[in-house]
Design a protein around this motif. Structure first.
Motif, mmCIF file in Angstrom:
data_model
loop_
_atom_site.group_PDB
_atom_site.id
_atom_site.type_symbol
_atom_site.label_atom_id
_atom_site.label_comp_id
_atom_site.label_asym_id
_atom_site.label_seq_id
_atom_site.Cartn_x
_atom_site.Cartn_y
_atom_site.Cartn_z
ATOM 1 N N ASP A 1 0.765 -1.219 0.012
ATOM 2 C CA ASP A 1 0.132 -0.016 0.126
ATOM 3 C C ASP A 1 1.056 1.266 -0.026
ATOM 4 O OD1 ASP A 1 -2.433 -1.579 0.031
ATOM 5 O OD2 ASP A 1 -2.303 -1.585 2.344
ATOM 6 N N MET A 2 1.835 1.286 0.861
ATOM 7 C CA MET A 2 2.969 2.325 0.964
ATOM 8 C C MET A 2 3.381 2.533 -0.367
ATOM 9 S SD MET A 2 2.119 3.831 3.796
ATOM 10 C CE MET A 2 3.534 4.747 4.191
ATOM 11 N N ASP A 3 3.960 1.598 -1.131
ATOM 12 C CA ASP A 3 4.558 1.650 -2.262
ATOM 13 C C ASP A 3 3.759 2.308 -3.388
ATOM 14 O OD1 ASP A 3 6.834 0.430 -1.181
ATOM 15 O OD2 ASP A 3 6.553 -1.561 -2.067
ATOM 16 N N LYS A 4 2.593 1.793 -3.472
ATOM 17 C CA LYS A 4 1.474 2.459 -4.312
ATOM 18 C C LYS A 4 1.177 4.014 -4.141
ATOM 19 C CE LYS A 4 -1.253 -1.793 -5.184
ATOM 20 N NZ LYS A 4 -2.440 -2.368 -4.892
ATOM 21 N N LEU A 5 1.053 4.391 -2.825
ATOM 22 C CA LEU A 5 0.931 5.711 -2.469
ATOM 23 C C LEU A 5 1.983 6.529 -2.894
ATOM 24 C CD1 LEU A 5 -0.830 7.645 -1.096
ATOM 25 C CD2 LEU A 5 0.187 7.331 1.086
ATOM 26 N N GLY A 6 3.386 5.982 -2.620
ATOM 27 C CA GLY A 6 4.525 6.825 -3.051
ATOM 28 C C GLY A 6 4.672 7.171 -4.708
ATOM 29 N N LYS A 7 4.018 6.104 -5.363
ATOM 30 C CA LYS A 7 4.233 6.201 -6.815
ATOM 31 C C LYS A 7 2.984 6.930 -7.417
ATOM 32 C CE LYS A 7 6.513 1.656 -7.223
ATOM 33 N NZ LYS A 7 6.319 0.303 -7.816
ATOM 34 N N ALA A 8 2.000 7.534 -6.689
ATOM 35 C CA ALA A 8 0.999 8.108 -7.056
ATOM 36 C C ALA A 8 1.262 9.675 -6.965
ATOM 37 C CB ALA A 8 -0.202 7.810 -6.267
ATOM 38 N N SER A 9 0.216 10.359 -7.911
ATOM 39 C CA SER A 9 0.472 11.836 -7.578
ATOM 40 C C SER A 9 -0.882 12.705 -8.138
ATOM 41 C CB SER A 9 1.828 12.442 -8.595
ATOM 42 O OG SER A 9 1.508 12.042 -9.973
ATOM 43 N N GLY A 10 -0.797 13.831 -7.935
ATOM 44 C CA GLY A 10 -2.023 14.628 -8.213
ATOM 45 C C GLY A 10 -3.266 14.017 -7.686
ATOM 46 N N THR A 11 -4.376 13.958 -8.379
ATOM 47 C CA THR A 11 -5.703 13.712 -7.951
ATOM 48 C C THR A 11 -5.893 12.356 -7.453
ATOM 49 O OG1 THR A 11 -6.536 13.220 -10.118
ATOM 50 C CG2 THR A 11 -7.046 15.487 -9.058
ATOM 51 N N GLU A 12 -5.038 11.506 -8.218
ATOM 52 C CA GLU A 12 -4.776 10.006 -7.603
ATOM 53 C C GLU A 12 -4.309 9.864 -6.380
ATOM 54 O OE1 GLU A 12 -3.001 5.724 -9.343
ATOM 55 O OE2 GLU A 12 -2.264 7.834 -9.851
ATOM 56 N N PHE A 13 -3.269 10.767 -6.108
ATOM 57 C CA PHE A 13 -2.599 10.680 -4.702
ATOM 58 C C PHE A 13 -3.637 11.021 -3.823
ATOM 59 C CE2 PHE A 13 -0.743 12.675 -1.280
ATOM 60 C CZ PHE A 13 0.320 11.702 -0.804
ATOM 61 N N ASP A 14 -4.409 12.182 -4.152
ATOM 62 C CA ASP A 14 -5.435 12.795 -3.263
ATOM 63 C C ASP A 14 -6.201 11.558 -2.485
ATOM 64 O OD1 ASP A 14 -4.042 15.174 -3.623
ATOM 65 O OD2 ASP A 14 -5.438 16.004 -4.685
ATOM 66 N N THR A 15 -6.929 10.989 -3.716
ATOM 67 C CA THR A 15 -7.916 10.046 -3.334
ATOM 68 C C THR A 15 -7.511 8.921 -2.487
ATOM 69 O OG1 THR A 15 -9.193 10.760 -5.159
ATOM 70 C CG2 THR A 15 -9.788 8.555 -4.220
ATOM 71 N N MET A 16 -6.313 8.549 -3.046
ATOM 72 C CA MET A 16 -5.498 7.464 -2.217
ATOM 73 C C MET A 16 -5.193 7.719 -0.778
ATOM 74 S SD MET A 16 -2.367 5.045 -3.814
ATOM 75 C CE MET A 16 -3.199 4.908 -5.426
ATOM 76 N N PHE A 17 -4.822 8.719 -0.561
ATOM 77 C CA PHE A 17 -4.110 9.369 0.627
ATOM 78 C C PHE A 17 -5.373 9.399 1.586
ATOM 79 C CE2 PHE A 17 -3.775 12.953 3.457
ATOM 80 C CZ PHE A 17 -2.458 12.414 4.232
ATOM 81 N N LEU A 18 -6.605 10.131 1.055
ATOM 82 C CA LEU A 18 -7.660 10.071 2.008
ATOM 83 C C LEU A 18 -8.335 9.050 2.251
ATOM 84 C CD1 LEU A 18 -9.197 13.418 0.422
ATOM 85 C CD2 LEU A 18 -8.043 13.282 2.528
ATOM 86 N N ASP A 19 -8.231 7.886 1.414
ATOM 87 C CA ASP A 19 -8.741 6.590 1.622
ATOM 88 C C ASP A 19 -8.140 5.780 2.565
ATOM 89 O OD1 ASP A 19 -11.283 6.435 0.111
ATOM 90 O OD2 ASP A 19 -10.120 5.960 -1.677
#
Length: 215
Positions: free
Chosen positions: A147-165
């Motif tokens: 999960d942490m790896d996926k979050l670390g590779k995300a950016s922009g609105t994708e990161f926002d949604t993933m971070f909040l979830d």
């Protein structure tokens, strides 16, 4: 003349001796009363007992502090990612708030463990491929290394949604753990910190769900 002077000296000496006796008697009476009051109000045994009670802790307190340190460290690691990956200023502001609240709590709980003669868990945050929950007491809401790896590779609105979830799940786990130590723990400061966690993170869960459009 000489006899007259001797008489004056004897009279003065007698008067001085009498006054001194009265002063000593008064001091002895007052001193005995004060010491008696002090002994009855704050005896050494009562003070020691109160101190021991204030510092008493049990296994639930140790598990809470040990697990929550790692839990908080992961939340801080997630929050630090938001600085250059989030697109929403609201997400960035929330991440800054989370880091600002949880960093001091990590230090506080580490101090507890040290004072109890317990080991402070090693800081594994930021290490590639790490699993922060490995070897630690099971803490609900912890993200896996994947999960942490996926979050670390995300950016922009994708990161926002993933971070909040992810952070909603993370906070819900922290609230559950806080409720557990409130029910089973013994250490007063741990109970107080648990109250703070429940209050702050429940409010942030509501905020994040609103940001996700879920409420």
């Amino acid at each position: 003349m000489t006899a007259h002077r001797k008489l004056i000296r004897r009279t003065a000496l007698a008067a001085t001796t009498g006054v001194a006796a009265l002063v000593l008697a008064a001091c002895g009476s007052d001193g005995g009363h004060d010491m008696g009051s002090m002994d009855s109000d704050s005896s050494p045994s009562a003070s020691a007992s109160a101190s021991a009670e204030a510092g008493a802790h049990n296994d639930a307190d140790v598990s809470f502090a040990t697990g929550m340190i790692q839990h908080h460290r992961q939340a801080v690691e997630m929050a630090e990612m938001a600085a250059d990956r989030a697109s929403s200023q609201e997400v960035k502001d929330l991440a800054t708030k989370i880091k600002g609240a949880q960093d001091p709590e990590i230090k506080t709980m580490s101090g507890w463990l040290t004072s109890w003669g317990e080991e402070v868990p090693a800081d594994m945050s930021g290490m590639e491929g790490h699993d922060m929950s490995s070897g630690m007491p099971s803490m609900p809401g912890m993200m896996s290394s994947g999960d942490m790896d996926k979050l670390g590779k995300a950016s922009g609105t994708e990161f926002d949604t993933m971070f909040l979830d992810m952070m909603v799940q993370h906070h819900e786990g922290a609230v559950d753990s806080a409720k557990t130590v409130k029910a089973d723990g013994k250490y007063g400061p741990a109970t107080k910190l648990a109250d703070d966690v429940i209050t702050a993170q429940t409010a942030e869960i509501k905020q994040m769900n609103k940001m996700l459009g879920k409420s």
